[in-house]
Design a protein around this motif. Structure first.
Motif, PDB file in Angstrom:
ATOM      1  N   THR A  25       0.812  -1.227   0.000  1.00  0.00           N
ATOM      2  CA  THR A  25       0.000   0.000   0.000  1.00  0.00           C
ATOM      3  C   THR A  25       0.844   1.275   0.000  1.00  0.00           C
ATOM      4  OG1 THR A  25      -0.103  -0.068   2.438  1.00  0.00           O
ATOM      5  CG2 THR A  25      -1.888  -1.140   1.212  1.00  0.00           C
ATOM      6  N   ARG A  26       2.163   1.123  -0.076  1.00  0.00           N
ATOM      7  CA  ARG A  26       3.058   2.281   0.090  1.00  0.00           C
ATOM      8  C   ARG A  26       2.858   3.339  -0.984  1.00  0.00           C
ATOM      9  NH1 ARG A  26       8.298  -0.159   1.438  1.00  0.00           N
ATOM     10  NH2 ARG A  26       7.187  -0.517   3.396  1.00  0.00           N
ATOM     11  N   LYS A  27       2.736   2.914  -2.230  1.00  0.00           N
ATOM     12  CA  LYS A  27       2.569   3.896  -3.307  1.00  0.00           C
ATOM     13  C   LYS A  27       1.259   4.663  -3.157  1.00  0.00           C
ATOM     14  CE  LYS A  27       5.473   2.151  -7.013  1.00  0.00           C
ATOM     15  NZ  LYS A  27       5.541   1.840  -8.464  1.00  0.00           N
ATOM     16  N   PHE A  28       0.201   3.962  -2.799  1.00  0.00           N
ATOM     17  CA  PHE A  28      -1.095   4.631  -2.596  1.00  0.00           C
ATOM     18  C   PHE A  28      -0.992   5.661  -1.480  1.00  0.00           C
ATOM     19  CE2 PHE A  28      -5.114   4.784  -0.193  1.00  0.00           C
ATOM     20  CZ  PHE A  28      -5.938   5.344  -1.172  1.00  0.00           C
ATOM     21  N   ALA A  29      -0.323   5.300  -0.372  1.00  0.00           N
ATOM     22  CA  ALA A  29      -0.165   6.215   0.760  1.00  0.00           C
ATOM     23  C   ALA A  29       0.629   7.450   0.341  1.00  0.00           C
ATOM     24  CB  ALA A  29       0.526   5.504   1.925  1.00  0.00           C
ATOM     25  N   CYS A  30       1.680   7.248  -0.452  1.00  0.00           N
ATOM     26  CA  CYS A  30       2.483   8.386  -0.921  1.00  0.00           C
ATOM     27  C   CYS A  30       1.633   9.364  -1.720  1.00  0.00           C
ATOM     28  CB  CYS A  30       3.652   7.887  -1.775  1.00  0.00           C
ATOM     29  SG  CYS A  30       4.976   7.078  -0.856  1.00  0.00           S
ATOM     30  N   ILE A  31       0.779   8.847  -2.595  1.00  0.00           N
ATOM     31  CA  ILE A  31      -0.076   9.703  -3.420  1.00  0.00           C
ATOM     32  C   ILE A  31      -1.032  10.513  -2.548  1.00  0.00           C
ATOM     33  CG2 ILE A  31      -1.926   9.704  -5.144  1.00  0.00           C
ATOM     34  CD1 ILE A  31      -0.553   7.231  -6.386  1.00  0.00           C
ATOM     35  N   VAL A  32      -1.654   9.859  -1.575  1.00  0.00           N
ATOM     36  CA  VAL A  32      -2.603  10.546  -0.688  1.00  0.00           C
ATOM     37  C   VAL A  32      -1.911  11.663   0.080  1.00  0.00           C
ATOM     38  CG1 VAL A  32      -4.076  10.290   1.344  1.00  0.00           C
ATOM     39  CG2 VAL A  32      -4.133   8.552  -0.471  1.00  0.00           C
ATOM     40  N   ILE A  33      -0.741  11.377   0.632  1.00  0.00           N
ATOM     41  CA  ILE A  33      -0.047  12.380   1.455  1.00  0.00           C
ATOM     42  C   ILE A  33       0.491  13.515   0.593  1.00  0.00           C
ATOM     43  CG2 ILE A  33       1.761  12.771   3.159  1.00  0.00           C
ATOM     44  CD1 ILE A  33       1.602   9.800   3.855  1.00  0.00           C
ATOM     45  N   ILE A  34       0.935  13.214  -0.619  1.00  0.00           N
ATOM     46  CA  ILE A  34       1.387  14.285  -1.520  1.00  0.00           C
ATOM     47  C   ILE A  34       0.232  15.236  -1.823  1.00  0.00           C
ATOM     48  CG2 ILE A  34       2.098  14.762  -3.901  1.00  0.00           C
ATOM     49  CD1 ILE A  34       3.878  12.248  -3.711  1.00  0.00           C
ATOM     50  N   ILE A  35      -0.955  14.695  -2.021  1.00  0.00           N
ATOM     51  CA  ILE A  35      -2.135  15.554  -2.238  1.00  0.00           C
ATOM     52  C   ILE A  35      -2.388  16.424  -1.004  1.00  0.00           C
ATOM     53  CG2 ILE A  35      -4.649  15.536  -2.548  1.00  0.00           C
ATOM     54  CD1 ILE A  35      -4.288  12.985  -4.233  1.00  0.00           C
ATOM     55  N   MET A  36      -2.258  15.842   0.186  1.00  0.00           N
ATOM     56  CA  MET A  36      -2.434  16.607   1.422  1.00  0.00           C
ATOM     57  C   MET A  36      -1.441  17.755   1.505  1.00  0.00           C
ATOM     58  SD  MET A  36      -3.036  13.415   4.065  1.00  0.00           S
ATOM     59  CE  MET A  36      -2.563  14.436   5.468  1.00  0.00           C
ATOM     60  N   HIS A  37      -0.162  17.478   1.197  1.00  0.00           N
ATOM     61  CA  HIS A  37       0.857  18.529   1.237  1.00  0.00           C
ATOM     62  C   HIS A  37       0.572  19.615   0.204  1.00  0.00           C
ATOM     63  CE1 HIS A  37       3.828  17.326   4.213  1.00  0.00           C
ATOM     64  NE2 HIS A  37       3.748  16.078   3.786  1.00  0.00           N
ATOM     65  N   THR A  38       0.102  19.217  -0.958  1.00  0.00           N
ATOM     66  CA  THR A  38      -0.207  20.194  -2.009  1.00  0.00           C
ATOM     67  C   THR A  38      -1.302  21.150  -1.552  1.00  0.00           C
ATOM     68  OG1 THR A  38       0.384  18.562  -3.706  1.00  0.00           O
ATOM     69  CG2 THR A  38      -0.901  20.469  -4.413  1.00  0.00           C
ATOM     70  N   ILE A  39      -2.316  20.612  -0.888  1.00  0.00           N
ATOM     71  CA  ILE A  39      -3.392  21.449  -0.355  1.00  0.00           C
ATOM     72  C   ILE A  39      -2.847  22.408   0.704  1.00  0.00           C
ATOM     73  CG2 ILE A  39      -5.538  21.434   0.984  1.00  0.00           C
ATOM     74  CD1 ILE A  39      -6.193  18.741  -0.370  1.00  0.00           C
ATOM     75  N   VAL A  40      -1.998  21.895   1.593  1.00  0.00           N
ATOM     76  CA  VAL A  40      -1.419  22.736   2.651  1.00  0.00           C
ATOM     77  C   VAL A  40      -0.571  23.846   2.042  1.00  0.00           C
ATOM     78  CG1 VAL A  40       0.213  22.766   4.564  1.00  0.00           C
ATOM     79  CG2 VAL A  40      -1.480  20.947   4.421  1.00  0.00           C
ATOM     80  N   ILE A  41       0.255  23.512   1.048  1.00  0.00           N
ATOM     81  CA  ILE A  41       1.101  24.521   0.394  1.00  0.00           C
ATOM     82  C   ILE A  41       0.244  25.634  -0.204  1.00  0.00           C
ATOM     83  CG2 ILE A  41       2.626  24.914  -1.584  1.00  0.00           C
ATOM     84  CD1 ILE A  41       3.769  22.080  -1.032  1.00  0.00           C
ATOM     85  N   TRP A  42      -0.840  25.246  -0.861  1.00  0.00           N
ATOM     86  CA  TRP A  42      -1.718  26.247  -1.481  1.00  0.00           C
ATOM     87  C   TRP A  42      -2.448  27.080  -0.429  1.00  0.00           C
ATOM     88  CZ3 TRP A  42      -7.351  25.662  -2.822  1.00  0.00           C
ATOM     89  CH2 TRP A  42      -7.806  26.767  -3.523  1.00  0.00           C
ATOM     90  N   LYS A  43      -2.993  26.404   0.592  1.00  0.00           N
ATOM     91  CA  LYS A  43      -3.796  27.099   1.591  1.00  0.00           C
ATOM     92  C   LYS A  43      -2.950  28.026   2.470  1.00  0.00           C
ATOM     93  CE  LYS A  43      -8.089  25.500   1.125  1.00  0.00           C
ATOM     94  NZ  LYS A  43      -9.302  26.352   1.059  1.00  0.00           N
ATOM     95  N   LEU A  44      -1.743  27.572   2.880  1.00  0.00           N
ATOM     96  CA  LEU A  44      -0.922  28.382   3.781  1.00  0.00           C
ATOM     97  C   LEU A  44      -0.172  29.477   3.049  1.00  0.00           C
ATOM     98  CD1 LEU A  44       0.700  25.860   6.286  1.00  0.00           C
ATOM     99  CD2 LEU A  44      -1.474  27.058   6.437  1.00  0.00           C
ATOM    100  N   GLY A  45       0.005  29.327   1.753  1.00  0.00           N
ATOM    101  CA  GLY A  45       0.819  30.260   0.987  1.00  0.00           C
ATOM    102  C   GLY A  45       0.155  31.600   0.755  1.00  0.00           C
ATOM    103  N   PRO A  46       0.853  32.481   0.063  1.00  0.00           N
ATOM    104  CA  PRO A  46       0.329  33.838  -0.207  1.00  0.00           C
ATOM    105  C   PRO A  46      -0.903  33.837  -1.096  1.00  0.00           C
ATOM    106  CG  PRO A  46       2.354  33.419  -1.440  1.00  0.00           C
ATOM    107  CD  PRO A  46       2.188  32.280  -0.490  1.00  0.00           C
TER     108      PRO A  46
END
Length: 356
Positions: free
Chosen positions: A184-205
């Motif tokens: 399940t490692r690849k699936f988990a990586c994809i999910v967490i990368i999406i989470m980080h992408t949302i955080v980068i967009w939301k916290l950014g300028p």
């Protein structure tokens, strides 16, 4: 070019860029002291020049260590960590979760330069620990009520609910656990990368413009996850001769965060990343003070109400530790310069306004 070499090359380059970007964004926090916000365990204050020299060494030595022989590099890394501890003793606010993660990744890349399989294990220990325990800390009403709504897409036809907030936490925990399972490692990586992408967009300028210093760290973690994703097909959990390194990473990314679930551990050692449980200190000053004017939440009132977290983020680029004893020391620092300072409150600012 060898696939592992190219993966490591990109990982090293990203680490250097994100590490130095963190130094730049937090320059006033790491390289300088602040007359009000500095909380020293040593009870001494050194000059900004000396502080800058220590901080410059902390940020430059690990970078140099990536390019030289491991036998010398490990000592440079050790010196950098000792100097970072010195910075923390001079100001507790310099102890941050993202700095611990950076140093963990530096340790892995430097000391495991010639063993890709154990490097994979080391990065897996770091990543899984972060997401499992960060998610566990988010299982509380504070995160669900105050933090999670900021990360939701309110333009969607589905309205935010507490169930969605708790689901965020559960997804993070589950993803951290799934990282430990090869299937399940690849699936988990994809999910967490999406989470980080949302955080980068939301916290950014682009959106909230909130705590920008953690943006490079989020980018770094995306690159770590891409590394784990690309090598997951032919890498297994392996420790080999690197027991001391793996044990050290286990202490900071599993043991201390795990203990924080059952006993008190300083928040910045607990992986409480945006957990919603932190105390927010609001400074009350009995008269208007010009230097705080831009941070006054009640400009029409005869008193001033200042969010110390916002003040620190905008003045220094780094967040404050939320422990009450540290806020008390900040209050003492401010009272020495501004005697008519009233108090620091740890409740919602709207409640404070009603009392003033």
């Amino acid at each position: 070019m060898n696939l592992h070499f190219s993966n490591r090359y990109v990982l090293n380059a990203t680490l250097i860029i994100c590490w130095l970007a963190t130094a730049f964004l937090g320059f006033n926090g790491f390289f300088k002291s602040h007359q009000f916000l500095t909380v020293s365990l040593l009870g001494i204050k050194i000059t900004d020049v000396f502080t800058s020299l220590i901080a410059a060494s902390v940020f430059l030595l690990p970078v140099v260590s990536l390019f030289i022989n491991v036998r010398i590099a490990k000592w440079l890394l050790f010196i950098a960590v000792v100097l970072y501890v010195a910075l923390i003793l001079l100001d507790l606010h310099r102890l941050t979760p993202y700095m611990i993660v950076y140093l963990g990744i530096f340790t892995s890349l430097i000391l495991l330069k010639y063993d890709s399989s154990i490097l994979y294990t080391a990065l897996l220990i770091i990543a899984s620990g972060i997401y499992i325990f960060s998610g566990l800390h988010k299982l509380n009403p504070g995160f669900v009520t105050h933090i999670a709504p900021r990360l939701w897409f309110h333009s969607l036809p589905i309205h935010y609910t507490e169930t969605i907030g708790y689901t965020f936490s559960m997804v993070e925990i589950l993803s951290g656990l799934l990282l430990l399972i090869p299937f399940t490692r690849k699936f988990a990586c994809i999910v967490i990368i999406i989470m980080h992408t949302i955080v980068i967009w939301k916290l950014g300028p682009w959106k909230l413009d909130w705590n920008i210093i953690v943006l490079p760290w989020n980018i770094m973690m995306v690159m770590v996850l891409i590394y784990l994703f690309r090598k997951s097909a032919f890498s297994t959990f392996r420790i080999g001769s690197a027991k001391s390194i793996v044990s050290l990473l286990g202490i900071f990314f599993w043991l201390l965060p795990g203990l924080s679930q059952i006993t008190w551990v300083p928040e910045n050692l607990s992986m409480k990343l945006y957990s919603g449980t932190s105390k927010s200190g609001y400074l009350v000053i009995n008269k208007k003070v010009e230097q705080f004017a831009n941070y006054d939440r009640i400009p029409d009132h005869e008193k001033m109400l200042i969010s110390l977290q916002r003040y620190s983020m905008e003045e220094r680029g780094i967040a404050l530790h939320p422990e009450l004893v540290i806020y008390d020391q900040i209050l003492e620092n401010i009272k020495t310069k501004i005697p008519y300072t009233d108090d620091i409150y740890y409740i919602h600012p709207d409640t404070i306004k009603e009392k003033l």
